[in-house]
Motif scaffolding. Structure first.
Motif, PDB file in Angstrom:
ATOM      1  N   THR A   1       0.827  -1.202   0.000  1.00 10.72           N
ATOM      2  CA  THR A   1       0.000   0.000   0.000  1.00 10.72           C
ATOM      3  C   THR A   1       0.863   1.253   0.000  1.00 10.72           C
ATOM      4  OG1 THR A   1      -1.742  -1.143   1.210  1.00 10.72           O
ATOM      5  CG2 THR A   1      -1.794   1.250   1.287  1.00 10.72           C
ATOM      6  N   THR A   2       0.496   2.197  -0.839  1.00 13.06           N
ATOM      7  CA  THR A   2       1.203   3.479  -0.893  1.00 13.06           C
ATOM      8  C   THR A   2       0.200   4.588  -0.571  1.00 13.06           C
ATOM      9  OG1 THR A   2       2.464   2.559  -2.722  1.00 13.06           O
ATOM     10  CG2 THR A   2       2.714   4.909  -2.334  1.00 13.06           C
ATOM     11  N   VAL A   3       0.588   5.503   0.319  1.00  8.28           N
ATOM     12  CA  VAL A   3      -0.248   6.673   0.601  1.00  8.28           C
ATOM     13  C   VAL A   3       0.388   7.856  -0.112  1.00  8.28           C
ATOM     14  CG1 VAL A   3      -1.255   8.167   2.376  1.00  8.28           C
ATOM     15  CG2 VAL A   3      -0.872   5.733   2.870  1.00  8.28           C
ATOM     16  N   LEU A   4      -0.386   8.479  -0.996  1.00  5.49           N
ATOM     17  CA  LEU A   4       0.136   9.567  -1.822  1.00  5.49           C
ATOM     18  C   LEU A   4      -0.504  10.892  -1.421  1.00  5.49           C
ATOM     19  CD1 LEU A   4      -0.261   7.716  -5.240  1.00  5.49           C
ATOM     20  CD2 LEU A   4       1.864   8.022  -3.956  1.00  5.49           C
ATOM     21  N   GLY A   5       0.281  11.940  -1.489  1.00  5.93           N
ATOM     22  CA  GLY A   5      -0.264  13.295  -1.325  1.00  5.93           C
ATOM     23  C   GLY A   5      -0.492  13.867  -2.705  1.00  5.93           C
ATOM     24  N   LEU A   6      -1.704  14.348  -2.961  1.00 10.14           N
ATOM     25  CA  LEU A   6      -2.019  14.909  -4.277  1.00 10.14           C
ATOM     26  C   LEU A   6      -2.189  16.413  -4.173  1.00 10.14           C
ATOM     27  CD1 LEU A   6      -4.674  12.541  -5.921  1.00 10.14           C
ATOM     28  CD2 LEU A   6      -2.219  12.270  -5.765  1.00 10.14           C
ATOM     29  N   GLU A   7      -1.476  17.162  -4.984  1.00 11.27           N
ATOM     30  CA  GLU A   7      -1.728  18.596  -5.108  1.00 11.27           C
ATOM     31  C   GLU A   7      -3.087  18.745  -5.804  1.00 11.27           C
ATOM     32  OE1 GLU A   7       0.188  20.998  -3.893  1.00 11.27           O
ATOM     33  OE2 GLU A   7       1.475  19.411  -3.105  1.00 11.27           O
ATOM     34  N   PRO A   8      -3.762  19.896  -5.601  1.00  8.95           N
ATOM     35  CA  PRO A   8      -5.063  20.064  -6.269  1.00  8.95           C
ATOM     36  C   PRO A   8      -4.983  19.873  -7.788  1.00  8.95           C
ATOM     37  CG  PRO A   8      -4.782  21.758  -4.596  1.00  8.95           C
ATOM     38  CD  PRO A   8      -3.481  21.005  -4.667  1.00  8.95           C
ATOM     39  N   SER A   9      -3.784  20.130  -8.383  1.00 12.45           N
ATOM     40  CA  SER A   9      -3.651  20.018  -9.848  1.00 12.45           C
ATOM     41  C   SER A   9      -3.443  18.572 -10.316  1.00 12.45           C
ATOM     42  CB  SER A   9      -2.439  20.841 -10.287  1.00 12.45           C
ATOM     43  OG  SER A   9      -1.277  20.332  -9.636  1.00 12.45           O
ATOM     44  N   ALA A  10      -3.161  17.652  -9.394  1.00 16.02           N
ATOM     45  CA  ALA A  10      -2.804  16.284  -9.800  1.00 16.02           C
ATOM     46  C   ALA A  10      -4.010  15.555 -10.402  1.00 16.02           C
ATOM     47  CB  ALA A  10      -2.278  15.513  -8.589  1.00 16.02           C
ATOM     48  N   ASP A  11      -3.706  14.609 -11.299  1.00 15.50           N
ATOM     49  CA  ASP A  11      -4.760  13.842 -11.981  1.00 15.50           C
ATOM     50  C   ASP A  11      -4.823  12.440 -11.369  1.00 15.50           C
ATOM     51  OD1 ASP A  11      -6.453  12.529 -13.658  1.00 15.50           O
ATOM     52  OD2 ASP A  11      -5.195  12.684 -15.446  1.00 15.50           O
ATOM     53  N   ASP A  12      -5.879  12.181 -10.606  1.00 22.08           N
ATOM     54  CA  ASP A  12      -5.942  10.872  -9.937  1.00 22.08           C
ATOM     55  C   ASP A  12      -6.132   9.735 -10.936  1.00 22.08           C
ATOM     56  OD1 ASP A  12      -8.592  11.335 -10.557  1.00 22.08           O
ATOM     57  OD2 ASP A  12      -9.356  11.019  -8.529  1.00 22.08           O
TER      58      ASP A  12
END
Length: 304
Positions: free
Chosen positions: A255-266
């Motif tokens: 499992t990886t926990v990622l931080g997404l900037e508002p601009s990131a594309d999930d």
């Protein structure tokens, strides 16, 4: 005194060279639960005492319904101080009747209200006991009854949940929700951030005498992007390399926990994960109020 807003407007307070409050501003609207959080010594109790007029501010103003708070207005505020202020030798019922009359209720109204809250808060069997003979949890319930017995138009509660067992927390929560539903502005401070997150419509965070954040829990926790939890058993470390606006916060076995900037594309993240094989979990997780609070009070390298 119907529904109205409690406004704390630019309150400042100094003790000699120490600035206790520096332009604290927020409002608590009629019908909302407002959670006031901060580390010890950040200024919560001082702010509440000024709102009640127990303490004079050096600058700024407190208003209710747009009018500056006066001695008359104060009789309509229900206050639960952090250092509980009950008369230890007085019996529970006598004490509540006395406090209600002190706030201007007739003897009949005072008795009726005292009995109502004694029953509601599960104190019926203790009504003739001296306060000092009660358990701490029951003393806490009497203290809440004392804040409610005169039908206040505003509720200001300093750490009302400290020392309560889970059952009493539920009773307290239900009462506060009910008061807010009746149009009363309710502000309370608490160190139990999960409780604040669950109960409150809006939250204010104070650090070193300054408000550092005010907003709904949703607004506050949405700032700074979101977290994405991805479980991909076939993924190798570094599988997110090259994805813009994505950083790895934690890596566990699969499992990886990622931080997404508002601009990131999930969706690009999902495609990258699927390219490594099956994906068994792919979920957005908002920051909790606890995480937000930790960030807000430790920013700029200031002490916790």
């Amino acid at each position: 005194m119907g529904e109205g807003n409690l406004e704390i407007d630019g309150i400042s307070k100094r003790y000699g060279a120490k600035v206790a409050l520096d332009g604290v501003t927020f409002d608590v609207r009629g019908g909302e639960l407002f959670g006031f959080v901060g580390s010890n010594g950040a200024g919560k109790t001082t702010t509440m005492r000024i709102a009640l007029g127990v303490l004079a501010a050096d600058g700024g103003e407190v208003r209710f319904n747009g009018e500056k708070i006066t001695h008359e207005t104060r009789t309509h505020i229900g206050y639960m101080p952090e250092e509980r202020g009950l008369y230890p030798k007085m019996k529970v019922l006598e004490q509540l009747v006395y406090l209600a009359e002190l706030h201007g209720l007739t003897a009949n109204e005072a008795h009726r209200n005292a009995e109502t809250w004694i029953t509601r808060l599960g104190l019926a069997e203790r009504r003739r006991d001296e306060v000092q003979k009660l358990s701490l949890g029951n003393q806490q319930r009497v203290q809440l009854a004392a804040a409610l017995v005169h039908d206040p138009a505003v509720l200001v509660l300093d750490e009302p949940f400290s020392g309560l067992d889970p059952l009493a927390v539920d009773v307290m929560s239900a009462v506060l929700r009910e008061k807010a539903a009746a149009g009363v502005p309710v502000v309370f401070s608490s160190h139990q951030l999960d409780l604040v997150e669950r109960l409150c419509d809006r939250v204010g965070i104070i650090r070193n005498g300054r408000m550092v954040a005010v907003g709904t829990v949703g607004e506050l926790t949405a700032e700074g992007g979101s977290k994405l939890v991805v479980t991909a058993p076939g993924a190798r470390p570094g599988w997110t390399a090259g994805l813009p606006g994505v950083r790895v916060l934690e890596e566990h076995e699969t499992t990886t926990v990622l931080g997404l900037e508002p601009s990131a594309d999930d969706q690009a993240v999902l495609a990258a994960a699927l390219s490594t094989g099956p994906v068994t979990e792919f979920s957005h997780r908002r920051r909790t109020l606890t995480e937000l609070f930790r960030d807000a009070v430790t920013e700029k390298g200031e002490p916790r």
